[in-house]
Design a protein around this motif. Structure first.
Motif, PDB file in Angstrom:
ATOM      1  N   GLU A  76      25.500   7.157  30.369  1.00  0.00           N
ATOM      2  CA  GLU A  76      26.941   7.168  30.102  1.00  0.00           C
ATOM      3  C   GLU A  76      27.338   5.937  29.284  1.00  0.00           C
ATOM      4  O   GLU A  76      28.090   6.034  28.318  1.00  0.00           O
ATOM      5  CB  GLU A  76      27.708   7.223  31.430  1.00  0.00           C
ATOM      6  CG  GLU A  76      29.180   7.478  31.256  1.00  0.00           C
ATOM      7  CD  GLU A  76      29.863   7.814  32.571  1.00  0.00           C
ATOM      8  OE1 GLU A  76      30.871   8.540  32.505  1.00  0.00           O
ATOM      9  OE2 GLU A  76      29.417   7.350  33.639  1.00  0.00           O
ATOM     10  N   ARG A  77      26.811   4.767  29.656  1.00  0.00           N
ATOM     11  CA  ARG A  77      27.100   3.535  28.902  1.00  0.00           C
ATOM     12  C   ARG A  77      26.515   3.612  27.489  1.00  0.00           C
ATOM     13  O   ARG A  77      27.145   3.213  26.518  1.00  0.00           O
ATOM     14  CB  ARG A  77      26.563   2.306  29.642  1.00  0.00           C
ATOM     15  CG  ARG A  77      27.397   1.944  30.864  1.00  0.00           C
ATOM     16  CD  ARG A  77      27.036   0.599  31.435  1.00  0.00           C
ATOM     17  NE  ARG A  77      25.742   0.566  32.099  1.00  0.00           N
ATOM     18  CZ  ARG A  77      25.535   0.933  33.362  1.00  0.00           C
ATOM     19  NH1 ARG A  77      26.538   1.355  34.114  1.00  0.00           N
ATOM     20  NH2 ARG A  77      24.331   0.866  33.887  1.00  0.00           N
ATOM     21  N   TYR A  78      25.297   4.140  27.357  1.00  0.00           N
ATOM     22  CA  TYR A  78      24.641   4.275  26.051  1.00  0.00           C
ATOM     23  C   TYR A  78      25.480   5.165  25.130  1.00  0.00           C
ATOM     24  O   TYR A  78      25.696   4.822  23.969  1.00  0.00           O
ATOM     25  CB  TYR A  78      23.239   4.870  26.253  1.00  0.00           C
ATOM     26  CG  TYR A  78      22.508   5.200  24.978  1.00  0.00           C
ATOM     27  CD1 TYR A  78      21.711   4.249  24.347  1.00  0.00           C
ATOM     28  CD2 TYR A  78      22.589   6.470  24.405  1.00  0.00           C
ATOM     29  CE1 TYR A  78      21.031   4.563  23.174  1.00  0.00           C
ATOM     30  CE2 TYR A  78      21.909   6.793  23.238  1.00  0.00           C
ATOM     31  CZ  TYR A  78      21.136   5.826  22.637  1.00  0.00           C
ATOM     32  OH  TYR A  78      20.455   6.125  21.467  1.00  0.00           O
ATOM     33  N   LEU A  79      25.936   6.287  25.647  1.00  0.00           N
ATOM     34  CA  LEU A  79      26.706   7.227  24.814  1.00  0.00           C
ATOM     35  C   LEU A  79      28.077   6.675  24.455  1.00  0.00           C
ATOM     36  O   LEU A  79      28.633   7.008  23.418  1.00  0.00           O
ATOM     37  CB  LEU A  79      26.838   8.580  25.524  1.00  0.00           C
ATOM     38  CG  LEU A  79      25.534   9.360  25.712  1.00  0.00           C
ATOM     39  CD1 LEU A  79      25.792  10.601  26.548  1.00  0.00           C
ATOM     40  CD2 LEU A  79      24.890   9.708  24.376  1.00  0.00           C
ATOM     41  N   ALA A  80      28.637   5.816  25.313  1.00  0.00           N
ATOM     42  CA  ALA A  80      29.949   5.233  25.048  1.00  0.00           C
ATOM     43  C   ALA A  80      29.887   4.113  24.017  1.00  0.00           C
ATOM     44  O   ALA A  80      30.894   3.795  23.387  1.00  0.00           O
ATOM     45  CB  ALA A  80      30.552   4.704  26.356  1.00  0.00           C
ATOM     46  N   ALA A  81      28.707   3.526  23.846  1.00  0.00           N
ATOM     47  CA  ALA A  81      28.558   2.364  22.943  1.00  0.00           C
ATOM     48  C   ALA A  81      28.637   2.775  21.487  1.00  0.00           C
ATOM     49  O   ALA A  81      28.424   3.901  21.111  1.00  0.00           O
ATOM     50  CB  ALA A  81      27.237   1.662  23.204  1.00  0.00           C
TER      51      ALA A  81
END
Length: 81
Positions: A76-81
């Protein structure tokens, strides 16, 4: 032509339990336009062997461009970055 985005997802799907985090990770990847190589860990032995081999404590585990992203929260953090 757009670049093909692919991810490898290792997730637990046992006869008595489907990991909800694995389901969530697959949905997030597909929503982000990834083609998912969905690799099912279908027994406790497979899950434990995978975790020992990868040196991780949990499944699912997501790999993008040969790099381990981590579990669903890290994805989720990777895709939001």
């Amino acid at each position: 032509m757009a670049e093909q985005k692919t991810a490898i997802l290792y997730r637990m799907v046992l006869p008595e339990h489907t990991c909800p985090f694995g389901v969530r990770a697959k949905q997030m990847l597909e929503a982000a336009g990834f083609t998912v190589d969905d690799r099912i860990l279908a027994s406790r032995d497979e899950v434990e062997a995978f975790k020992a081999e990868q040196g991780v404590a949990t499944t699912p585990q997501i790999f993008i461009d040969d790099a381990r992203i981590g579990g669903s929260d890290e994805l989720e953090r990777y895709l939001a970055a």
